[in-house]
Motif scaffolding. Structure first.
Motif, PDB file in Angstrom:
ATOM      1  N   UNK A 144      56.386  36.232 -33.751  1.00 21.32           N
ATOM      2  CA  UNK A 144      56.795  35.302 -32.834  1.00 21.32           C
ATOM      3  C   UNK A 144      55.560  34.272 -32.567  1.00 21.32           C
ATOM      4  N   UNK A 145      56.306  33.094 -32.455  1.00 16.49           N
ATOM      5  CA  UNK A 145      55.506  31.799 -32.033  1.00 16.49           C
ATOM      6  C   UNK A 145      55.943  31.119 -31.059  1.00 16.49           C
ATOM      7  N   UNK A 146      55.140  30.740 -30.067  1.00 15.34           N
ATOM      8  CA  UNK A 146      55.339  29.984 -28.686  1.00 15.34           C
ATOM      9  C   UNK A 146      54.942  28.519 -29.104  1.00 15.34           C
ATOM     10  N   UNK A 147      55.665  27.456 -28.797  1.00 18.25           N
ATOM     11  CA  UNK A 147      55.069  26.067 -28.553  1.00 18.25           C
ATOM     12  C   UNK A 147      55.002  25.737 -27.124  1.00 18.25           C
ATOM     13  N   UNK A 148      53.736  25.273 -26.661  1.00 27.64           N
ATOM     14  CA  UNK A 148      53.691  25.003 -25.330  1.00 27.64           C
ATOM     15  C   UNK A 148      54.046  23.496 -25.182  1.00 27.64           C
ATOM     16  N   UNK A 149      54.313  23.241 -23.799  1.00 28.28           N
ATOM     17  CA  UNK A 149      54.622  21.692 -23.477  1.00 28.28           C
ATOM     18  C   UNK A 149      53.114  21.225 -23.212  1.00 28.28           C
ATOM     19  N   UNK A 150      53.057  19.873 -23.055  1.00 32.09           N
ATOM     20  CA  UNK A 150      51.638  19.424 -22.758  1.00 32.09           C
ATOM     21  C   UNK A 150      51.065  19.911 -21.463  1.00 32.09           C
ATOM     22  N   UNK A 151      51.944  19.933 -20.481  1.00 33.40           N
ATOM     23  CA  UNK A 151      51.530  20.310 -19.218  1.00 33.40           C
ATOM     24  C   UNK A 151      50.998  21.725 -19.255  1.00 33.40           C
ATOM     25  N   UNK A 152      51.668  22.683 -20.077  1.00 34.12           N
ATOM     26  CA  UNK A 152      51.658  24.107 -20.195  1.00 34.12           C
ATOM     27  C   UNK A 152      50.317  24.182 -21.002  1.00 34.12           C
ATOM     28  N   UNK A 153      50.171  23.307 -21.787  1.00 34.18           N
ATOM     29  CA  UNK A 153      48.748  23.348 -22.749  1.00 34.18           C
ATOM     30  C   UNK A 153      47.399  23.000 -21.716  1.00 34.18           C
ATOM     31  N   UNK A 154      47.839  22.037 -21.124  1.00 38.06           N
ATOM     32  CA  UNK A 154      46.583  21.687 -20.122  1.00 38.06           C
ATOM     33  C   UNK A 154      46.316  22.795 -19.292  1.00 38.06           C
ATOM     34  N   UNK A 155      47.183  23.467 -18.671  1.00 43.57           N
ATOM     35  CA  UNK A 155      46.965  24.664 -17.472  1.00 43.57           C
ATOM     36  C   UNK A 155      46.294  25.708 -18.379  1.00 43.57           C
ATOM     37  N   UNK A 156      46.787  26.145 -19.563  1.00 44.20           N
ATOM     38  CA  UNK A 156      46.417  27.333 -20.357  1.00 44.20           C
ATOM     39  C   UNK A 156      44.966  26.863 -20.739  1.00 44.20           C
ATOM     40  N   UNK A 157      44.631  25.857 -21.160  1.00 45.13           N
ATOM     41  CA  UNK A 157      43.223  25.613 -21.673  1.00 45.13           C
ATOM     42  C   UNK A 157      42.213  25.612 -20.508  1.00 45.13           C
ATOM     43  N   UNK A 158      42.605  25.057 -19.148  1.00 46.11           N
ATOM     44  CA  UNK A 158      41.785  25.248 -18.131  1.00 46.11           C
ATOM     45  C   UNK A 158      41.702  26.586 -17.805  1.00 46.11           C
ATOM     46  N   UNK A 159      42.495  27.522 -17.733  1.00 50.73           N
ATOM     47  CA  UNK A 159      42.345  28.961 -17.568  1.00 50.73           C
ATOM     48  C   UNK A 159      41.379  29.622 -18.733  1.00 50.73           C
ATOM     49  N   UNK A 160      41.759  29.147 -19.833  1.00 46.91           N
ATOM     50  CA  UNK A 160      40.768  29.953 -21.091  1.00 46.91           C
ATOM     51  C   UNK A 160      39.452  29.351 -21.067  1.00 46.91           C
ATOM     52  N   UNK A 161      39.028  28.198 -20.495  1.00 46.35           N
ATOM     53  CA  UNK A 161      37.744  28.014 -20.408  1.00 46.35           C
ATOM     54  C   UNK A 161      37.010  28.452 -19.205  1.00 46.35           C
ATOM     55  N   UNK A 162      37.856  29.050 -18.311  1.00 41.20           N
ATOM     56  CA  UNK A 162      37.138  29.785 -17.087  1.00 41.20           C
ATOM     57  C   UNK A 162      37.917  30.906 -16.648  1.00 41.20           C
ATOM     58  N   UNK A 163      37.720  31.955 -17.697  1.00 39.98           N
ATOM     59  CA  UNK A 163      38.318  33.377 -17.210  1.00 39.98           C
ATOM     60  C   UNK A 163      37.510  33.792 -16.053  1.00 39.98           C
ATOM     61  N   UNK A 164      38.182  34.660 -15.406  1.00 36.87           N
ATOM     62  CA  UNK A 164      37.733  35.626 -14.170  1.00 36.87           C
ATOM     63  C   UNK A 164      37.247  34.478 -13.161  1.00 36.87           C
ATOM     64  N   UNK A 165      37.721  33.199 -13.213  1.00 36.93           N
ATOM     65  CA  UNK A 165      37.320  32.370 -12.150  1.00 36.93           C
ATOM     66  C   UNK A 165      38.490  31.844 -11.362  1.00 36.93           C
ATOM     67  N   UNK A 166      38.557  31.744 -10.291  1.00 36.21           N
ATOM     68  CA  UNK A 166      39.634  31.219  -9.436  1.00 36.21           C
ATOM     69  C   UNK A 166      39.648  29.698  -9.725  1.00 36.21           C
ATOM     70  N   UNK A 167      40.830  29.111 -10.068  1.00 32.31           N
ATOM     71  CA  UNK A 167      41.064  27.719 -10.065  1.00 32.31           C
ATOM     72  C   UNK A 167      42.265  27.221  -9.267  1.00 32.31           C
ATOM     73  N   UNK A 168      41.740  26.183  -8.425  1.00 33.69           N
ATOM     74  CA  UNK A 168      42.722  25.893  -7.470  1.00 33.69           C
ATOM     75  C   UNK A 168      43.883  25.184  -8.141  1.00 33.69           C
ATOM     76  N   UNK A 169      44.907  24.910  -7.075  1.00 34.41           N
ATOM     77  CA  UNK A 169      46.249  24.055  -7.857  1.00 34.41           C
ATOM     78  C   UNK A 169      46.052  22.690  -8.266  1.00 34.41           C
ATOM     79  N   UNK A 170      44.776  22.207  -7.655  1.00 32.20           N
ATOM     80  CA  UNK A 170      44.410  20.754  -8.103  1.00 32.20           C
ATOM     81  C   UNK A 170      43.776  20.821  -9.677  1.00 32.20           C
ATOM     82  N   UNK A 171      43.026  21.667  -9.533  1.00 32.48           N
ATOM     83  CA  UNK A 171      41.998  21.920 -10.745  1.00 32.48           C
ATOM     84  C   UNK A 171      43.388  22.089 -11.905  1.00 32.48           C
TER      85      UNK A 171
END
Length: 233
Positions: free
Chosen positions: A155-182
């Motif tokens: 199985x492989x998933x392709x992310x949209x640009x918006x999803x990719x931006x969001x995932x990268x933000x989360x991956x770079x800051x695991x276990x940290x709360x990110x606001x909606x704006x972030x």
């Protein structure tokens, strides 16, 4: 000379489509107008634009169907529609649309939305991700260079640009709360639940099967947090 941003306008109202083209041309965008979805789809296959502005009510198809066919292409998508139903907004965002504007609107507002989307796209081009880099988390491997998410299964998933931006933000800051704006940055659309829709869609793509523990935790009143270890390679 810097290449002009190519924009296709897919709009059944010719007067409005012409107005959008003329307005964008004043800001040095290269535009082409199409009165129906099939004509636009054929042209996209021949020459892919940077951005598509798509009306949902087209004479030959539902604009949502056209967006669905474009969701895995590297094209920015802005929906322009007189349909203000919640289901249309949610579905458009779930299919990877970058913005949603309801008619009637001021042409200058549309220009601002296009410029915002263009800045995001240029950011990706100017700061390319190392294609050999990847992130492993919770049994998944994410490849930022191709926006693909793999598991140990085929199985492989392709992310949209918006999803990719969001995932990268989360991956770079695991276990940290990110606001909606972030998480949204310039991906903001005029719709209060846009962040919830995109987080929900991302959860479905990254959540391993049979794992009942949410990888993206909602912290009410604060934002979202990725609750897993991340290993970069």
């Amino acid at each position: 000379m810097t290449k002009k941003c190519l924009i296709y306008i897919v709009e059944d109202e010719k007067d409005l489509g012409t107005l959008i083209c003329n307005t964008l041309n004043q800001f040095y965008f290269d535009t082409k107008y199409f009165g129906n979805g099939l004509e636009a789809e054929q042209k996209i296959a021949a020459k892919q634009p940077d951005i598509c502005i798509i009306d949902l009510t087209l004479p030959d198809m539902d604009g949502i169907d056209l967006i669905r066919r474009l969701q895995h292409k590297n094209i920015g998508i802005i929906i322009v529609s007189g349909r203000d139903a919640l289901t249309d907004r949610v579905l458009g965002l779930e299919l990877g649309a970058d913005d949603y504007i309801t008619k009637p609107f001021e042409p200058r507002e549309l220009v601002a939305r296009v410029q915002s989307l263009q800045r995001r796209m240029q950011l990706h081009e100017e700061k390319p991700v190392n294609k050999t880099q990847y992130a492993r988390f919770s049994g998944l491997t994410y490849h930022p260079g191709s926006l693909t998410l793999n598991t140990d299964t085929p199985r492989q998933e392709t992310l949209s640009r918006a999803e990719a931006d969001m995932l990268m933000a989360l991956l770079k800051h695991p276990y940290q709360i990110l606001s909606r704006d972030q998480l949204l940055g310039e991906n903001t659309v005029p719709y209060d639940r846009s962040i919830d829709v995109r987080v929900s869609r991302l959860r479905k793509k990254i959540q391993p099967e049979n794992d009942k523990n949410a990888l993206i935790k909602t912290v009410y009143g604060a934002g979202y947090m990725l609750v897993t270890e991340v290993e970069w390679g």
